[in-house]
Design a protein around this motif. Structure first.
Motif, short mmCIF file in Angstrom:
data_model
loop_
_atom_site.label_atom_id
_atom_site.label_comp_id
_atom_site.label_asym_id
_atom_site.label_seq_id
_atom_site.Cartn_x
_atom_site.Cartn_y
_atom_site.Cartn_z
N TYR A 145 -17.68 28.81 -13.58
CA TYR A 145 -17.53 30.27 -13.59
C TYR A 145 -16.23 30.67 -12.89
O TYR A 145 -15.45 31.49 -13.39
N GLN A 146 -15.97 30.08 -11.74
CA GLN A 146 -14.74 30.38 -11.00
C GLN A 146 -13.51 29.94 -11.78
O GLN A 146 -12.48 30.61 -11.75
N LEU A 147 -13.61 28.83 -12.49
CA LEU A 147 -12.48 28.38 -13.31
C LEU A 147 -12.19 29.38 -14.43
O LEU A 147 -11.03 29.65 -14.74
N ARG A 148 -13.24 29.97 -15.01
CA ARG A 148 -13.02 30.99 -16.05
C ARG A 148 -12.31 32.21 -15.47
O ARG A 148 -11.41 32.77 -16.09
N LEU A 149 -12.71 32.63 -14.27
CA LEU A 149 -12.05 33.78 -13.64
C LEU A 149 -10.57 33.45 -13.33
O LEU A 149 -9.69 34.28 -13.57
N ALA A 150 -10.33 32.26 -12.82
CA ALA A 150 -8.96 31.85 -12.51
C ALA A 150 -8.12 31.77 -13.78
O ALA A 150 -6.95 32.17 -13.77
N ALA A 151 -8.71 31.26 -14.87
CA ALA A 151 -7.99 31.18 -16.14
C ALA A 151 -7.66 32.58 -16.66
O ALA A 151 -6.57 32.81 -17.20
N ARG A 152 -8.57 33.51 -16.48
CA ARG A 152 -8.31 34.90 -16.89
C ARG A 152 -7.18 35.49 -16.05
O ARG A 152 -6.32 36.21 -16.59
N ALA A 153 -7.16 35.20 -14.77
CA ALA A 153 -6.07 35.69 -13.90
C ALA A 153 -4.73 35.12 -14.37
O ALA A 153 -3.74 35.84 -14.45
#
Length: 100
Positions: free
Chosen positions: A56-64
């Motif tokens: 989940y955190q990787l998805r947020l980081a990828a979106r950033a």
């Protein structure tokens, strides 16, 4: 104790080291530290104090990273993602209330 299949299916399980997370997303480790400082994600710490990231955190980081690649300042990108996440959660709760 969680079984291996449960851990692999858990998108919140902190499975990735900082180095691996940065490699997967294509960012520097400093980028991950900065989005942590901006409160977009809070990685779990291993017993040795190392940052660990969930899917989940990787998805947020990828979106950033995506927003930054489009020219959005990092602090603004983090705020946008936080607001998107809050809106998604509010819509989900609203739908649950409609069903009851």
């Amino acid at each position: 104790m969680a079984q291996p299949d449960d851990i692999l299916d858990d998108e919140d399980y902190p499975a990735c080291t900082m180095g691996r997370a940065a490699e997967i997303i294509g960012v520097s480790q400093d980028f991950l530290r900065r989005i942590g400082d901006l409160k977009l994600i809070t990685p779990l710490r291993s017993a040795g104090g190392h940052r660990r990231y969930s899917r989940y955190q990787l998805r947020l980081a990828a979106r950033a990273r995506e927003l930054c690649d489009q020219g959005t300042a990092l602090d603004a990108a983090c705020r946008i993602i936080i607001l998107e996440d809050q809106l998604e959660e509010a819509l989900r709760r609203n739908e649950q209330h409609r069903q009851h």
